[in-house]
Motif scaffolding. Structure first.
Motif, PDB file in Angstrom:
ATOM      1  N   UNK A   1     110.938  70.542   2.953  1.00 38.09           N
ATOM      2  CA  UNK A   1     110.604  70.071   4.310  1.00 38.09           C
ATOM      3  C   UNK A   1     109.857  71.084   5.160  1.00 38.09           C
ATOM      4  N   UNK A   2     109.452  72.176   4.569  1.00 36.83           N
ATOM      5  CA  UNK A   2     108.702  73.219   5.277  1.00 36.83           C
ATOM      6  C   UNK A   2     107.468  72.626   5.978  1.00 36.83           C
ATOM      7  N   UNK A   3     106.845  71.628   5.333  1.00 40.43           N
ATOM      8  CA  UNK A   3     105.588  71.100   5.864  1.00 40.43           C
ATOM      9  C   UNK A   3     105.749  69.708   6.490  1.00 40.43           C
TER      10      UNK A   3
ATOM     11  N   UNK B   1      97.986  68.764   9.954  1.00 34.94           N
ATOM     12  CA  UNK B   1      96.736  68.898   9.185  1.00 34.94           C
ATOM     13  C   UNK B   1      97.041  68.951   7.675  1.00 34.94           C
ATOM     14  N   UNK B   2      96.076  68.496   6.841  1.00 39.21           N
ATOM     15  CA  UNK B   2      96.348  68.456   5.395  1.00 39.21           C
ATOM     16  C   UNK B   2      96.624  69.835   4.804  1.00 39.21           C
ATOM     17  N   UNK B   3      97.410  69.843   3.753  1.00 39.59           N
ATOM     18  CA  UNK B   3      97.688  71.095   3.035  1.00 39.59           C
ATOM     19  C   UNK B   3      96.547  71.376   2.065  1.00 39.59           C
ATOM     20  N   UNK B   4      96.105  72.627   2.048  1.00 39.40           N
ATOM     21  CA  UNK B   4      95.083  73.051   1.090  1.00 39.40           C
ATOM     22  C   UNK B   4      95.742  73.923   0.041  1.00 39.40           C
ATOM     23  N   UNK B   5      95.558  73.581  -1.218  1.00 36.95           N
ATOM     24  CA  UNK B   5      96.168  74.371  -2.283  1.00 36.95           C
ATOM     25  C   UNK B   5      95.125  75.072  -3.131  1.00 36.95           C
ATOM     26  N   UNK B   6      95.535  76.185  -3.716  1.00 41.38           N
ATOM     27  CA  UNK B   6      94.650  76.932  -4.622  1.00 41.38           C
ATOM     28  C   UNK B   6      95.459  77.371  -5.840  1.00 41.38           C
ATOM     29  N   UNK B   7      94.875  77.164  -7.011  1.00 44.87           N
ATOM     30  CA  UNK B   7      95.490  77.634  -8.263  1.00 44.87           C
ATOM     31  C   UNK B   7      94.508  78.629  -8.882  1.00 44.87           C
ATOM     32  N   UNK B   8      94.911  79.898  -8.909  1.00 43.51           N
ATOM     33  CA  UNK B   8      94.013  80.937  -9.439  1.00 43.51           C
ATOM     34  C   UNK B   8      94.361  81.177 -10.915  1.00 43.51           C
ATOM     35  N   UNK B   9      93.429  80.878 -11.803  1.00 40.70           N
ATOM     36  CA  UNK B   9      93.695  80.996 -13.240  1.00 40.70           C
ATOM     37  C   UNK B   9      94.400  79.738 -13.704  1.00 40.70           C
ATOM     38  N   UNK B  10      93.688  78.619 -13.608  1.00 50.83           N
ATOM     39  CA  UNK B  10      94.363  77.318 -13.760  1.00 50.83           C
ATOM     40  C   UNK B  10      94.717  76.954 -15.207  1.00 50.83           C
ATOM     41  N   UNK B  11      94.013  77.516 -16.199  1.00 50.28           N
ATOM     42  CA  UNK B  11      94.306  77.161 -17.596  1.00 50.28           C
ATOM     43  C   UNK B  11      94.138  75.663 -17.816  1.00 50.28           C
TER      44      UNK B  11
ATOM     45  N   UNK C   1      90.516  78.386   3.678  1.00 50.93           N
ATOM     46  CA  UNK C   1      91.800  79.080   3.836  1.00 50.93           C
ATOM     47  C   UNK C   1      92.879  78.163   3.284  1.00 50.93           C
ATOM     48  N   UNK C   2      93.808  78.759   2.543  1.00 51.47           N
ATOM     49  CA  UNK C   2      94.777  77.944   1.798  1.00 51.47           C
ATOM     50  C   UNK C   2      96.195  78.067   2.350  1.00 51.47           C
ATOM     51  N   UNK C   3      96.927  76.943   2.233  1.00 50.27           N
ATOM     52  CA  UNK C   3      98.320  76.905   2.699  1.00 50.27           C
ATOM     53  C   UNK C   3      99.271  77.274   1.569  1.00 50.27           C
ATOM     54  N   UNK C   4      98.958  76.792   0.369  1.00 52.29           N
ATOM     55  CA  UNK C   4      99.819  77.049  -0.791  1.00 52.29           C
ATOM     56  C   UNK C   4      98.945  77.577  -1.929  1.00 52.29           C
ATOM     57  N   UNK C   5      99.236  78.792  -2.356  1.00 51.42           N
ATOM     58  CA  UNK C   5      98.447  79.409  -3.425  1.00 51.42           C
ATOM     59  C   UNK C   5      99.376  79.763  -4.578  1.00 51.42           C
ATOM     60  N   UNK C   6      98.943  79.458  -5.793  1.00 48.23           N
ATOM     61  CA  UNK C   6      99.731  79.829  -6.956  1.00 48.23           C
ATOM     62  C   UNK C   6      98.831  80.586  -7.919  1.00 48.23           C
ATOM     63  N   UNK C   7      99.356  81.671  -8.466  1.00 51.12           N
ATOM     64  CA  UNK C   7      98.559  82.492  -9.388  1.00 51.12           C
ATOM     65  C   UNK C   7      99.461  82.995 -10.500  1.00 51.12           C
TER      66      UNK C   7
ATOM     67  N   UNK D   1     102.926  66.943  -5.898  1.00 53.85           N
ATOM     68  CA  UNK D   1     104.063  67.282  -5.027  1.00 53.85           C
ATOM     69  C   UNK D   1     103.667  67.225  -3.547  1.00 53.85           C
ATOM     70  N   UNK D   2     102.424  66.820  -3.261  1.00 62.31           N
ATOM     71  CA  UNK D   2     102.063  66.570  -1.860  1.00 62.31           C
ATOM     72  C   UNK D   2     100.958  67.432  -1.265  1.00 62.31           C
ATOM     73  N   UNK D   3     100.357  68.324  -2.044  1.00 57.84           N
ATOM     74  CA  UNK D   3      99.246  69.117  -1.485  1.00 57.84           C
ATOM     75  C   UNK D   3      97.995  68.234  -1.559  1.00 57.84           C
ATOM     76  N   UNK D   4      97.412  67.954  -0.381  1.00 52.95           N
ATOM     77  CA  UNK D   4      96.354  66.921  -0.346  1.00 52.95           C
ATOM     78  C   UNK D   4      95.079  67.331  -1.063  1.00 52.95           C
ATOM     79  N   UNK D   5      94.656  68.592  -0.905  1.00 55.57           N
ATOM     80  CA  UNK D   5      93.422  69.056  -1.552  1.00 55.57           C
ATOM     81  C   UNK D   5      93.719  70.336  -2.317  1.00 55.57           C
ATOM     82  N   UNK D   6      93.365  70.355  -3.585  1.00 58.29           N
ATOM     83  CA  UNK D   6      93.645  71.544  -4.398  1.00 58.29           C
ATOM     84  C   UNK D   6      92.357  72.014  -5.062  1.00 58.29           C
ATOM     85  N   UNK D   7      92.135  73.325  -5.026  1.00 60.72           N
ATOM     86  CA  UNK D   7      91.036  73.909  -5.786  1.00 60.72           C
ATOM     87  C   UNK D   7      91.669  74.705  -6.920  1.00 60.72           C
ATOM     88  N   UNK D   8      91.160  74.474  -8.138  1.00 63.61           N
ATOM     89  CA  UNK D   8      91.696  75.165  -9.317  1.00 63.61           C
ATOM     90  C   UNK D   8      90.562  75.983  -9.909  1.00 63.61           C
TER      91      UNK D   8
END
Ligand SMILES: C[S@@+](CC[C@H](N)C(=O)[O-])C[C@H]1O[C@@H](n2cnc3c(N)ncnc32)[C@H](O)[C@@H]1O
Length: 274
Positions: free
Chosen positions: A126-128, A133-143, A198-204, A154-161
């Motif tokens: 429930x953090x968000x 405004x929409x959540x922006x996600x980034x996956x660095x090294x997506x494989x 600028x990203x809200x949720x980043x995973x690497x 899981x609810x991140x509206x726009x993701x860049x991988x």
């Protein structure tokens, strides 16, 4: 002894950092357990017969991997499955289809599972909930794209991988389409430096030296209060990475380990750093 040997073999396969061949597993396990290679070979066959491991083939070489030829639950809500297997999702479950291939990220490795568990937790707490405004996600090294796809589901509206490997970009693009997310997830070989969002949720999920080197850039690309999931390293790298990212203005909000692998969840500019 039979089950004990199977456990050793299974752990050897799933804890490996790279794809392993049946021959290399035979050799390592036979030496460690002080037994004949043939005994190990038979136990490997048992594990394949039981559906725990499977043989995969790539560029003329056989590999041994955790079997993902069936739906596998990897976190509270996330189930990974091969596209050809049907699965009846329960309410709240997130099903990610990943096709067999050469890219890293079929869900078998602890670093992927840790990152998925962290995403499941932070995107479910429930953090968000109040966010307008929409959540922006980034996956660095997506494989394979597994973390980007899970983030979107899981609810991140726009993701860049992003990935610097062309084979991974191609496989991740295919997996994104398989999951019906082509409008939501963009897969690219653009470098982190070149991204203008600028990203809200980043995973690497990356090697320790890469995560260390990228710390100023990752910090720069994140929104204030943005959450960063770091995976791909063990102790003592974890301590050093924690310190490195704290110096960049992050606060540690969660730490989890799985068979020596560590996952850190950090928040940019969390209260003690404001
Ligand atoms: C350990 S795999 C992680 C794959 C997947 N995200 C997962 O969690 O299972 C790391 C991936 O990062 C890519 N990679 C390594 N360094 C990178 C960098 N500096 N920028 C983008 N991708 C990178 C590799 O090509 C590889 O596909």
């Amino acid at each position: 002894m039979k089950q004990g040997l199977r456990d050793i073999i299974y752990n050897t396969v799933i804890e490996a950092n790279e794809k392993v061949t049946p021959g290399s597993v035979e050799k390592v396990v036979a030496r460690a357990a002080g037994i004949h290679r043939k005994t190990v070979r038979l136990a490997i066959r048992d594990l394949v017969g039981l559906g725990e491991l499977s043989y995969t083939y790539l560029y003329g070489t056989s590999f041994l991997e955790k079997s993902f030829d069936r739906p596998v639950r990897v976190s509270k809500r996330i189930v990974i499955k091969p596209p050809h297997k049907a699965y009846q999702a329960q309410p709240g479950e997130v099903v990610v289809d990943i096709a067999a291939g050469a890219a890293f990220g079929n869900g078998a490795h602890p670093t992927t599972c840790l990152a998925l568990r962290a995403l499941d937790s932070i995107l479910g707490d429930n953090r968000y909930a109040e966010r307008k405004v929409p959540l922006n996600g980034l996956d660095v090294g997506t494989g394979t794209g597994v973390l980007a796809i899970a983030s979107a589901k899981l609810g991140v509206q726009k993701v860049i991988a992003i990935d610097l490997d062309s084979c991974s970009v191609s496989e991740a693009t295919h997996n994104v389409s398989l999951n019906g997310l082509a409008d939501q997830v963009t897969v690219t070989n653009t470098s982190l430096q070149e991204l203008a969002t600028y990203f809200t949720v980043v995973v690497a999920n990356l090697a320790y030296p890469t995560l260390r080197r990228l710390s100023p850039l990752l910090s720069e690309k994140m929104e204030q209060d943005g959450v960063l999931v770091l995976s791909g390293f063990k102790e003592p790298a974890s301590k050093d990475l924690g310190k490195t990212y704290t110096e960049q203005g992050f606060g540690l909000i969660r730490e989890e380990t799985d068979r020596e692998w560590v996952c850190l969840v950090l928040q940019r500019g969390s209260p003690e750093h404001r």
